[in-house]
Design a protein around this motif. Structure first.
Motif, PDB file in Angstrom:
ATOM      1  N   TYR A  46       0.703  -1.056  -0.431  1.00 23.05           N
ATOM      2  CA  TYR A  46      -0.337   0.125  -0.029  1.00 23.05           C
ATOM      3  C   TYR A  46       0.816   1.402  -0.017  1.00 23.05           C
ATOM      4  CZ  TYR A  46      -4.370  -2.983   1.041  1.00 23.05           C
ATOM      5  OH  TYR A  46      -4.792  -3.495   1.187  1.00 23.05           O
ATOM      6  N   ALA A  47       0.598   2.163  -0.676  1.00 21.23           N
ATOM      7  CA  ALA A  47       1.290   3.449  -0.889  1.00 21.23           C
ATOM      8  C   ALA A  47       0.198   5.142  -0.741  1.00 21.23           C
ATOM      9  CB  ALA A  47       1.739   3.395  -2.085  1.00 21.23           C
ATOM     10  N   LEU A  48       0.158   6.103   0.344  1.00 20.40           N
ATOM     11  CA  LEU A  48      -0.022   6.876   0.395  1.00 20.40           C
ATOM     12  C   LEU A  48       0.941   8.410   0.738  1.00 20.40           C
ATOM     13  CD1 LEU A  48      -2.937   7.952   1.481  1.00 20.40           C
ATOM     14  CD2 LEU A  48      -2.121   7.943   3.803  1.00 20.40           C
ATOM     15  N   ARG A  49       0.214   8.794  -0.237  1.00 20.36           N
ATOM     16  CA  ARG A  49       0.996  10.631  -0.395  1.00 20.36           C
ATOM     17  C   ARG A  49       0.487  10.824  -0.022  1.00 20.36           C
ATOM     18  NH1 ARG A  49       5.343  12.916  -3.527  1.00 20.36           N
ATOM     19  NH2 ARG A  49       4.780  14.807  -4.273  1.00 20.36           N
ATOM     20  N   LEU A  50       1.779  12.112   1.673  1.00 21.60           N
ATOM     21  CA  LEU A  50       1.250  13.041   2.673  1.00 21.60           C
ATOM     22  C   LEU A  50       1.713  13.848   2.151  1.00 21.60           C
ATOM     23  CD1 LEU A  50       2.099  10.111   4.849  1.00 21.60           C
ATOM     24  CD2 LEU A  50      -0.465  10.751   4.375  1.00 21.60           C
ATOM     25  N   PRO A  51       0.505  15.208   1.709  1.00 23.90           N
ATOM     26  CA  PRO A  51       0.559  16.173   1.957  1.00 23.90           C
ATOM     27  C   PRO A  51       1.508  16.891   3.176  1.00 23.90           C
ATOM     28  CG  PRO A  51      -1.637  16.430   2.759  1.00 23.90           C
ATOM     29  CD  PRO A  51      -1.027  14.849   2.881  1.00 23.90           C
ATOM     30  N   HIS A  52       2.156  17.684   3.205  1.00 24.88           N
ATOM     31  CA  HIS A  52       2.720  18.353   3.848  1.00 24.88           C
ATOM     32  C   HIS A  52       2.313  19.805   4.984  1.00 24.88           C
ATOM     33  CE1 HIS A  52       4.762  21.248   6.583  1.00 24.88           C
ATOM     34  NE2 HIS A  52       6.721  20.929   6.337  1.00 24.88           N
ATOM     35  N   ASP A  53       0.671  18.812   6.002  1.00 22.35           N
ATOM     36  CA  ASP A  53       0.247  18.811   6.817  1.00 22.35           C
ATOM     37  C   ASP A  53       0.312  18.422   8.373  1.00 22.35           C
ATOM     38  OD1 ASP A  53      -2.814  18.564   8.087  1.00 22.35           O
ATOM     39  OD2 ASP A  53      -3.222  20.352   5.990  1.00 22.35           O
ATOM     40  N   PRO A  54       0.265  19.341   8.797  1.00 19.82           N
ATOM     41  CA  PRO A  54       0.179  18.825  10.867  1.00 19.82           C
ATOM     42  C   PRO A  54      -0.073  17.346  11.014  1.00 19.82           C
ATOM     43  CG  PRO A  54      -0.724  20.939  10.719  1.00 19.82           C
ATOM     44  CD  PRO A  54      -0.029  20.547   9.877  1.00 19.82           C
ATOM     45  N   ARG A  55      -1.509  17.406   9.936  1.00 21.80           N
ATOM     46  CA  ARG A  55      -2.502  16.007  10.383  1.00 21.80           C
ATOM     47  C   ARG A  55      -1.887  14.796   9.458  1.00 21.80           C
ATOM     48  NH1 ARG A  55      -7.495  19.881   8.388  1.00 21.80           N
ATOM     49  NH2 ARG A  55      -5.658  20.739   6.774  1.00 21.80           N
ATOM     50  N   ALA A  56      -0.531  15.198   9.040  1.00 20.55           N
ATOM     51  CA  ALA A  56      -0.610  13.744   7.937  1.00 20.55           C
ATOM     52  C   ALA A  56       0.227  12.931   9.032  1.00 20.55           C
ATOM     53  CB  ALA A  56       0.733  14.387   7.503  1.00 20.55           C
ATOM     54  N   ALA A  57       0.683  12.669  10.099  1.00 23.36           N
ATOM     55  CA  ALA A  57       1.220  11.612  10.685  1.00 23.36           C
ATOM     56  C   ALA A  57      -0.362  10.913  11.702  1.00 23.36           C
ATOM     57  CB  ALA A  57       1.568  12.320  12.236  1.00 23.36           C
ATOM     58  N   ARG A  58      -1.960  11.394  11.574  1.00 20.31           N
ATOM     59  CA  ARG A  58      -3.002  11.389  11.849  1.00 20.31           C
ATOM     60  C   ARG A  58      -3.604   9.878  10.823  1.00 20.31           C
ATOM     61  NH1 ARG A  58      -8.540  12.407  12.099  1.00 20.31           N
ATOM     62  NH2 ARG A  58      -9.413  11.419  14.024  1.00 20.31           N
ATOM     63  N   VAL A  59      -3.480  11.111   9.804  1.00 20.48           N
ATOM     64  CA  VAL A  59      -3.804   9.846   8.306  1.00 20.48           C
ATOM     65  C   VAL A  59      -2.592   8.997   8.393  1.00 20.48           C
ATOM     66  CG1 VAL A  59      -4.327  10.221   5.811  1.00 20.48           C
ATOM     67  CG2 VAL A  59      -4.574  12.416   7.425  1.00 20.48           C
ATOM     68  N   ALA A  60      -1.755   8.825   8.886  1.00 22.12           N
ATOM     69  CA  ALA A  60      -0.480   8.105   8.253  1.00 22.12           C
ATOM     70  C   ALA A  60      -1.157   6.106   9.867  1.00 22.12           C
ATOM     71  CB  ALA A  60       0.926   7.909   8.882  1.00 22.12           C
ATOM     72  N   ARG A  61      -1.577   7.410  10.783  1.00 21.49           N
ATOM     73  CA  ARG A  61      -1.951   6.201  11.644  1.00 21.49           C
ATOM     74  C   ARG A  61      -3.038   5.519  11.277  1.00 21.49           C
ATOM     75  NH1 ARG A  61      -0.410  10.929  15.255  1.00 21.49           N
ATOM     76  NH2 ARG A  61      -2.235  10.857  15.276  1.00 21.49           N
ATOM     77  N   MET A  62      -4.316   6.295  10.807  1.00 23.97           N
ATOM     78  CA  MET A  62      -5.161   5.718  10.832  1.00 23.97           C
ATOM     79  C   MET A  62      -4.804   4.483   9.505  1.00 23.97           C
ATOM     80  SD  MET A  62      -8.048   9.121  10.365  1.00 23.97           S
ATOM     81  CE  MET A  62      -9.149   8.515   9.936  1.00 23.97           C
ATOM     82  N   THR A  63      -4.269   5.332   8.175  1.00 16.04           N
ATOM     83  CA  THR A  63      -3.851   3.813   7.512  1.00 16.04           C
ATOM     84  C   THR A  63      -3.433   2.794   7.479  1.00 16.04           C
ATOM     85  OG1 THR A  63      -4.097   6.050   5.727  1.00 16.04           O
ATOM     86  CG2 THR A  63      -3.006   3.852   5.064  1.00 16.04           C
ATOM     87  N   VAL A  64      -2.535   2.967   8.556  1.00 14.77           N
ATOM     88  CA  VAL A  64      -1.791   1.940   9.054  1.00 14.77           C
ATOM     89  C   VAL A  64      -2.649   0.750   9.470  1.00 14.77           C
ATOM     90  CG1 VAL A  64       0.057   1.265  10.664  1.00 14.77           C
ATOM     91  CG2 VAL A  64       0.852   2.664   9.643  1.00 14.77           C
ATOM     92  N   ARG A  65      -3.112   1.239  10.675  1.00 15.68           N
ATOM     93  CA  ARG A  65      -4.849   0.367  11.776  1.00 15.68           C
ATOM     94  C   ARG A  65      -5.623   0.188  10.268  1.00 15.68           C
ATOM     95  NH1 ARG A  65      -5.817   0.236  16.635  1.00 15.68           N
ATOM     96  NH2 ARG A  65      -4.624   1.380  16.764  1.00 15.68           N
ATOM     97  N   ALA A  66      -5.853   0.638   9.306  1.00 15.79           N
ATOM     98  CA  ALA A  66      -6.942   0.332   9.106  1.00 15.79           C
ATOM     99  C   ALA A  66      -6.056  -1.107   7.960  1.00 15.79           C
ATOM    100  CB  ALA A  66      -7.706   0.611   7.475  1.00 15.79           C
ATOM    101  N   VAL A  67      -5.058  -0.860   7.587  1.00 20.21           N
ATOM    102  CA  VAL A  67      -4.238  -2.055   6.427  1.00 20.21           C
ATOM    103  C   VAL A  67      -4.013  -3.334   7.940  1.00 20.21           C
ATOM    104  CG1 VAL A  67      -2.353  -2.581   5.089  1.00 20.21           C
ATOM    105  CG2 VAL A  67      -3.814  -0.533   4.468  1.00 20.21           C
ATOM    106  N   LEU A  68      -3.062  -2.899   8.286  1.00 27.27           N
ATOM    107  CA  LEU A  68      -3.047  -4.351   9.561  1.00 27.27           C
ATOM    108  C   LEU A  68      -4.216  -5.098   9.818  1.00 27.27           C
ATOM    109  CD1 LEU A  68      -0.097  -2.714  10.586  1.00 27.27           C
ATOM    110  CD2 LEU A  68      -0.016  -4.286   8.712  1.00 27.27           C
ATOM    111  N   ASN A  69      -5.569  -4.134  10.121  1.00 32.37           N
ATOM    112  CA  ASN A  69      -6.621  -5.007  10.427  1.00 32.37           C
ATOM    113  C   ASN A  69      -6.928  -5.826   9.295  1.00 32.37           C
ATOM    114  OD1 ASN A  69      -6.923  -3.969  13.213  1.00 32.37           O
ATOM    115  ND2 ASN A  69      -7.902  -2.114  13.472  1.00 32.37           N
TER     116      ASN A  69
END
Length: 158
Positions: free
Chosen positions: A12-35
């Protein structure tokens, strides 16, 4: 005729903008993929370390970042985070890569890369842009978990 069982590999690959919320988006993505792939045994570690690396891309760069999750055939999970800054920090860079100073108890930052060293089975870095055309294209930091070794015994790999 025998049957062939394909290994449980995926990317899975995800492009993240330069945004303070990027870490949260990454955590949510990791959680969804691994679950979704039944990999709860590494979820907490991957979520924490991914959040730290993606958070660093926001703090230390001005451009976008990319996250890549790869399930390898031997059961390991590799997480890569690309950003546009060329500097490779310890423990990913040159020696003494095996030593990331433990921050003081009252420090407000500086724990993320120490956590990678403590919890990943292996880690490494790749400078992107060694050629004259693509010089300065950033770096890729990666770590692996799920290799059968307990956290805290990781080793840097080139």
């Amino acid at each position: 005729m025998g049957t062939v069982s394909l290994p449980d590999t995926w990317v899975y690959a995800l492009r993240l903008p330069h945004d303070p919320r990027a870490a949260r988006v990454a955590r949510m993505t990791v959680r969804a993929v691994l679950n979704g792939h039944g990999r709860q045994e590494v979820l907490d570690t991957v979520e924490l370390l991914t959040s730290e690396l993606v958070g660093n891309t926001y703090r230390h760069t001005r451009g976008p970042a990319s996250l890549r999750l790869t399930a390898l055939a031997d059961g390991r999970l590799r997480v890569g985070v690309w950003d546009s800054h060329p500097g490779i920090p310890a423990p990913f860079g040159e020696p003494p890569w095996d030593r990331v100073a433990v921050p003081s108890a009252d420090a407000e930052e500086g724990r993320g890369l120490h956590l990678v060293q403590a919890y990943a089975d292996s880690w490494g870095a790749l400078a992107i842009g060694d050629g004259p055309v693509d010089r300065g294209a950033g770096k890729l930091l990666w770590f692996e978990v799920g290799g059968g070794r307990a956290g805290g015994e990781g080793a840097r790999m080139a």
